[in-house]
Scaffold this active site. Structure first.
Site, PDB file in Angstrom:
ATOM      1  CB  SER A 235      -0.608  -0.500   1.275  1.00 13.64           C
ATOM      2  OG  SER A 235      -1.804  -1.078   1.143  1.00 13.64           O
TER       3      SER A 235
ATOM      4  CE  LYS B 179      -5.420  -1.207   0.831  1.00 11.45           C
ATOM      5  NZ  LYS B 179      -4.427  -2.218   1.362  1.00 11.45           N
TER       6      LYS B 179
ATOM      7  CE  LYS C 174       2.110   1.815   5.189  1.00 13.97           C
ATOM      8  NZ  LYS C 174       1.456   1.090   3.695  1.00 13.97           N
TER       9      LYS C 174
END
Length: 298
Positions: free
Chosen positions: A96, A171, A239
């Protein structure tokens, strides 16, 4: 499918995905800093290899790593994959990361005659284990078609969303929806608990209606059981939400709810919950309300 496949990153998600590839008949070369994880794969028949060896021997290489900087280092650092990679190979990054990071990888690999797909996944550890992940993919149609058999082994669905970076964009959107859903479930169950209701019965009552969702079914029972063993760590999702906000600011998209979510995760970090499952977001709302979500004793 190509006979030799490289797999780099044997964490919570990567390890079961790599195991499924071995079970699916792939000859796997694996690499990870965690020696125990590497041994689990070699015990199944995979081979341990350096990054450069994976580049030299594997026409298909998968990476799933904590962040974009690590992906860049693994691919292009000293003794990295790119030092041995052959023209015509395909690299599939399932990490990701931001769309910008994906495009940077694609450009560098293209100069070596190598195709690149950004193919992050959704489904968490349970779906990684049972091979039912969803892949969101960016890149060339030809490369996607070549990788389809591998996606079929590791997942239940794979969709080419568009050009390079499109998988990473998808994503980011996925992470906004998932994590805001978890926050909403958390807030609702804290409200129900503080009001004197049994959160387990509240969950069962609403799951069949419009409030029902995959997120509700995945996370509410874990919250009620006080089970925050990570399937998807708050640290990784923090994150991701940072990447969401960075990307949004670059293209002038205000995201007020995601910005609040970022601060909620920062507060959980300060309180020492960074390595909890992201279902542990409930602990932020519990602290505010002075209550703990758990089933009522009968």
């Amino acid at each position: 499918m190509d006979r030799m496949v490289g797999f780099i990153g044997l964490g919570i998600m990567g390890k079961p995905m790599a195991k499924n590839l071995v079970k699916g008949g792939c000859s796997l070369l694996v690499n990870d800093l965690n020696g125990d994880a590497v041994k689990e794969l070699t015990d199944m028949g995979a081979q341990a290899a350096t990054l450069k060896e994976i580049g030299e021997k594997c026409p298909v290489i998968f990476t799933i790593l904590p962040n974009g900087a690590i992906v860049q280092s693994v691919l292009f650092g000293a003794d990295g994959v790119a030092e041995g990679i052959k023209e015509g190979s395909v690299v599939v990054d399932m990490s990701s990361v931001t769309p910008t990071e994906s495009k940077a990888c694609a450009e560098k690999l293209a100069s070596l005659g190598v195709d690149f797909l950004d193919a992050p996944v959704s489904g968490g550890e349970p779906k990684a284990i049972d091979g039912t992940l969803a892949f969101m993919v960016g890149g060339k149609q030809e490369a996607f078609d070549k990788m389809a058999p591998y996606f079929d082994i590791m997942g239940a669905s794979a969709l080419l969303v568009g050009g390079t970076g499109s998988g990473s964009v998808t994503k980011l959107a996925n992470q906004v929806i998932v994590n805001l859903n978890i926050a909403a479930v958390s807030e609702a169950l804290v409200l129900a608990t503080k009001a004197g209701a049994d959160p387990e019965l509240v969950y069962k009552a609403i799951r069949g209606g419009l409030a029902g969702s995959t997120v509700l079914d995945a996370k509410a029972p874990l919250m009620i059981d006080r089970n925050f063993v990570p399937g998807g760590k708050i640290s990784i999702n923090l994150k991701d939400i940072k990447n969401v906000m960075s990307t949004a600011h670059d293209i002038d998209v205000p995201l007020p709810m995601s910005s609040q979510l970022l601060e909620i995760m920062q507060a959980l970090k300060v309180d020492g919950h960074l390595e909890d499952d992201h279902g542990g977001i409930v602990q932020y709302f519990e602290k505010l309300a002075g209550v703990e979500v758990k089933r009522k004793e009968q």
